[in-house]
Write a protein that holds these residues in place. Structure first.
Motif, PDB file in Angstrom:
ATOM      1  N   ASN A 222       0.768  -1.392   0.001  1.00 57.22           N
ATOM      2  CA  ASN A 222      -0.056   0.169   0.163  1.00 57.22           C
ATOM      3  C   ASN A 222       0.910   1.270  -0.035  1.00 57.22           C
ATOM      4  N   VAL A 223       0.662   2.159  -0.901  1.00 57.57           N
ATOM      5  CA  VAL A 223       1.220   3.382  -0.911  1.00 57.57           C
ATOM      6  C   VAL A 223       0.132   4.524  -0.777  1.00 57.57           C
ATOM      7  N   SER A 224      -0.009   5.209   0.180  1.00 59.34           N
ATOM      8  CA  SER A 224      -1.123   6.135   0.459  1.00 59.34           C
ATOM      9  C   SER A 224      -0.730   7.458   0.868  1.00 59.34           C
ATOM     10  N   THR A 226      -1.268  10.359   3.486  1.00 53.88           N
ATOM     11  CA  THR A 226      -1.434  10.519   4.841  1.00 53.88           C
ATOM     12  C   THR A 226      -1.464  12.003   5.552  1.00 53.88           C
ATOM     13  N   THR A 227      -1.999  11.965   6.611  1.00 58.12           N
ATOM     14  CA  THR A 227      -1.831  13.217   7.301  1.00 58.12           C
ATOM     15  C   THR A 227      -0.476  13.636   7.724  1.00 58.12           C
ATOM     16  N   GLY A 228       0.201  14.711   7.136  1.00 54.68           N
ATOM     17  CA  GLY A 228       1.295  15.253   7.687  1.00 54.68           C
ATOM     18  C   GLY A 228       2.398  14.110   7.002  1.00 54.68           C
ATOM     19  N   GLY A 229       2.188  13.266   5.722  1.00 56.34           N
ATOM     20  CA  GLY A 229       3.080  12.576   5.342  1.00 56.34           C
ATOM     21  C   GLY A 229       3.562  13.245   4.011  1.00 56.34           C
ATOM     22  N   SER A 230       4.270  12.474   3.094  1.00 56.94           N
ATOM     23  CA  SER A 230       4.825  13.092   1.836  1.00 56.94           C
ATOM     24  C   SER A 230       3.870  13.608   0.851  1.00 56.94           C
ATOM     25  N   ALA A 231       4.118  14.756   0.065  1.00 58.12           N
ATOM     26  CA  ALA A 231       3.209  15.205  -0.539  1.00 58.12           C
ATOM     27  C   ALA A 231       3.016  14.758  -1.974  1.00 58.12           C
ATOM     28  N   ASP A 232       4.016  13.407  -2.200  1.00 57.97           N
ATOM     29  CA  ASP A 232       3.649  12.777  -3.453  1.00 57.97           C
ATOM     30  C   ASP A 232       4.303  11.280  -3.230  1.00 57.97           C
ATOM     31  N   PRO A 233       3.521  10.499  -2.273  1.00 55.53           N
ATOM     32  CA  PRO A 233       4.337   9.242  -1.940  1.00 55.53           C
ATOM     33  C   PRO A 233       4.527   8.000  -2.980  1.00 55.53           C
ATOM     34  N   LEU A 234       3.567   8.340  -3.897  1.00 58.20           N
ATOM     35  CA  LEU A 234       3.769   7.488  -4.965  1.00 58.20           C
ATOM     36  C   LEU A 234       5.024   7.650  -5.963  1.00 58.20           C
ATOM     37  N   ARG A 235       5.371   9.100  -6.155  1.00 53.93           N
ATOM     38  CA  ARG A 235       6.493   9.333  -6.741  1.00 53.93           C
ATOM     39  C   ARG A 235       7.600   8.680  -6.050  1.00 53.93           C
ATOM     40  N   ASP A 236       7.584   8.895  -4.669  1.00 52.46           N
ATOM     41  CA  ASP A 236       8.854   8.422  -3.743  1.00 52.46           C
ATOM     42  C   ASP A 236       8.973   7.084  -4.033  1.00 52.46           C
ATOM     43  N   TYR A 237       7.688   6.413  -3.849  1.00 50.59           N
ATOM     44  CA  TYR A 237       7.705   4.644  -3.963  1.00 50.59           C
ATOM     45  C   TYR A 237       8.261   4.245  -5.375  1.00 50.59           C
ATOM     46  N   LEU A 238       8.039   4.772  -6.454  1.00 55.92           N
ATOM     47  CA  LEU A 238       8.579   4.721  -7.892  1.00 55.92           C
ATOM     48  C   LEU A 238      10.197   4.881  -7.864  1.00 55.92           C
ATOM     49  N   ASP A 239      10.499   6.147  -7.285  1.00 54.27           N
ATOM     50  CA  ASP A 239      11.935   6.540  -7.504  1.00 54.27           C
ATOM     51  C   ASP A 239      12.506   5.302  -6.319  1.00 54.27           C
ATOM     52  N   THR A 319      -7.072   6.309   0.195  1.00 51.44           N
ATOM     53  CA  THR A 319      -5.646   6.967   0.443  1.00 51.44           C
ATOM     54  C   THR A 319      -4.936   6.792  -0.745  1.00 51.44           C
ATOM     55  N   GLU A 320      -4.782   5.561  -1.193  1.00 51.35           N
ATOM     56  CA  GLU A 320      -3.978   4.878  -2.126  1.00 51.35           C
ATOM     57  C   GLU A 320      -4.583   5.727  -3.687  1.00 51.35           C
ATOM     58  N   THR A 321      -6.024   5.795  -3.796  1.00 53.67           N
ATOM     59  CA  THR A 321      -6.134   6.524  -4.758  1.00 53.67           C
ATOM     60  C   THR A 321      -5.725   8.042  -4.726  1.00 53.67           C
ATOM     61  N   ASP A 322      -5.862   8.610  -3.743  1.00 53.75           N
ATOM     62  CA  ASP A 322      -5.372   9.993  -3.555  1.00 53.75           C
ATOM     63  C   ASP A 322      -3.803  10.117  -3.887  1.00 53.75           C
ATOM     64  N   ALA A 323      -3.142   9.195  -3.546  1.00 49.94           N
ATOM     65  CA  ALA A 323      -1.732   9.114  -3.890  1.00 49.94           C
ATOM     66  C   ALA A 323      -1.384   9.191  -5.293  1.00 49.94           C
ATOM     67  N   HIS A 324      -2.024   8.407  -6.002  1.00 53.66           N
ATOM     68  CA  HIS A 324      -2.094   8.188  -7.463  1.00 53.66           C
ATOM     69  C   HIS A 324      -2.557   9.407  -8.084  1.00 53.66           C
ATOM     70  N   LEU A 325      -3.731  10.034  -7.558  1.00 52.95           N
ATOM     71  CA  LEU A 325      -3.927  11.560  -8.052  1.00 52.95           C
ATOM     72  C   LEU A 325      -2.786  12.599  -7.806  1.00 52.95           C
TER      73      LEU A 325
END
Length: 349
Positions: A222-224, A226-239, A319-325
Motif C-alpha cells: 500500500n502506498v497512501s 497520510t496526514t502530515g506525510g509526503s506530498a507525493d508518496p507514489l513518486r517516492d515509491y517509484l523512485d 488514500t491510495e487513490t489519492d496518492a495516485h492522483l
C-alpha cells in the motif's frame, strides 16, 4: 522470478503459518502472526552476532500470540529474548514495530529505524487516541468522505490505543549507514513510499537484500497519502523501486510472503502495475470529471467488489487513490479545483 522460500509459499497456499527456517548457519526466519489480517504473518529475521547475542530485523505485531511465536522461535534455535542485543525496524507499521517495546523491556536491546519514521512514531505516541481519530476523520472528509462514513471506517479511539505502546527508537539509521550487528555488513537503503522512512537492508558480505514491505513477491504494498506525510508518496515509491532495481542481490528476503530471486523483474512488474493503475484512474476521471478521491476509488478495479470495502480496507483504497492522483497532478495530467474538498478533472490540453 524464482521462489526460494518454497516452504513459506506452500504454507501460504495452505493458509497455515510457515515453519521457522534456518537460512544460513547464522540466520533464521521466524514467522510472527498478524491477527485478523490477510497478510497473516510477518517474517522476522534473526541474526547470530559475532561475540555472542542475537539481532532482530522487525519484531511482529504486538499480541500474546505474536509474543509466543517470537519467543518460541528464538527458543527453537537455542536462544531467548534475553539474548537480543539490537532490533532493526524496516518501518513504523505495527506489524513490524509492534513487539519492539516488549523486546527492549525484556532484553535491554536498542531499537533503530530511519529518522523520518522515528519522528512519526514520536508523534503517534504523544498524540491522544481521540485526537488521532479526529485527525484521520478530518483527512478522509477532505478526500470526499461523508463524515458519518469516515467515522465508521476509522472507528473508536480504542482501535488506536496500541500506538501509544510503540517503541520510540533510541538509534537512528540514515541511507548508507551500517547497522551495529557484529559479523554482518547490513547497509541501510532508504526506500520511502510505503512509509516516509522505510528502510531496506543490503547485506554486503552475503548479497542478501532484506526488503521489508518495499518489494514483496506477490502483492504491491500500500502506498497512501497520510496526514502530515509526503506530498507525493507514489513518486517516492517509484523512485525507490528504481533505486534498488539493479542491486542484483543473491536473494530477496521480504517482510511478508516468501523469499525469492529476480529483484529487477519484480521491481519492473511493480512499476508497470502502478502505471496501469494511473492509466485506469485517468479513464475514471475522464468519465467522472469533478470527482473526489473518495468517489474515484469506487470506479477502480480492486481485489473484490467495491461494495465489500469498509473500515480500514476502504481507508487504504481511498488514500491510495489519492496518492495516485497526486502523482498525476505532479505530471501535469490532472488538476484539482482548490476547494476545501478538492475535486479532480483532466488538465485541458
Amino acid at each position: 522470478m524464482e521462489t526460494t522460500g518454497t516452504a513459506q509459499r506452500t504454507a501460504w497456499e495452505q493458509r497455515s503459518l510457515p515453519p521457522v527456517e534456518q537460512l544460513r548457519s547464522d540466520l533464521w526466519s521466524v514467522p510472527v502472526p498478524i491477527p485478523h489480517n490477510p497478510l497473516r504473518y510477518v517474517n522476522v529475521y534473526l541474526f547470530a552476532l559475532d561475540g555472542g547475542g542475537l539481532g532482530l530485523l522487525d519484531t511482529g505485531w504486538e499480541s500474546e500470540a505474536g509474543w509466543s511465536a517470537l519467543t518460541e522461535g528464538l527458543a527453537s534455535v537455542g536462544g531467548s529474548i534475553a539474548d537480543v542485543r539490537g532490533v532493526l525496524v524496516t518501518h513504523l507499521h505495527f506489524d513490524h514495530l509492534g513487539l519492539a517495546a516488549r523486546v527492549r523491556e525484556a532484553s535491554g536491546a536498542w531499537v533503530a529505524m530511519h529518522p523520518a519514521d522515528a519522528d512519526a512514531v514520536r508523534r503517534l505516541t504523544a498524540t491522544e487516541a481521540q485526537a488521532a481519530v479526529d485527525a484521520e476523520v478530518a483527512f478522509l472528509v477532505r478526500l470526499g468522505a461523508p463524515r458519518e462514513e469516515a467515522l465508521g471506517d476509522v472507528g473508536g479511539a480504542e482501535n488506536l490505543s496500541g500506538f501509544h505502546r510503540m517503541a520510540v527508537p533510541d538509534r537512528l539509521l540514515g541511507d548508507g549507514d551500517h547497522a551495529a550487528f557484529p559479523g554482518w555488513t547490513l547497509r541501510a537503503v532508504h526506500t520511502p513510499g510505503h512509509t516516509p522512512g522505510h528502510l531496506c537492508f543490503a547485506e554486503e558480505r552475503t548479497g542478501l537484500l532484506f526488503s521489508g514491505d518495499h518489494v514483496l513477491p506477490r502483492i504491491s504494498p500500500n502506498v497512501s497519502s497520510t496526514t502530515g506525510g509526503s506530498a507525493d508518496p507514489l513518486r517516492d515509491y517509484l523512485d525507490s523501486l528504481a533505486a534498488v532495481r539493479d542491486l542484483d542481490p543473491s536473494e530477496v528476503l521480504p517482510g511478508h510472503e516468501w523469499r525469492f530471486r529476480g529483484l529487477a523483474e519484480r521491481t519492473d512488474a511493480l512499476t508497470a502495475h502502478h502505471e496501469r493503475r494511473l492509466t485506469e484512474l485517468l479513464g475514471a476521471i475522464r468519465e467522472h470529471p469533478g470527482s473526489t478521491p473518495w468517489d474515484l476509488a469506487a470506479h477502480l478495479t480492486w481485489s473484490r467488489p467495491w461494495e465489500q470495502y469498509a473500515r480500514r480496507m476502504r481507508i487504504f483504497a481511498v488514500t491510495e487513490t489519492d496518492a495516485h492522483l497526486r502523482l498525476l497532478a505532479s505530471r501535469g495530467l490532472v488538476v484539482g479545483d482548490g476547494g476545501a474538498v478538492p475535486t479532480w478533472t483532466l488538465r485541458p490540453r
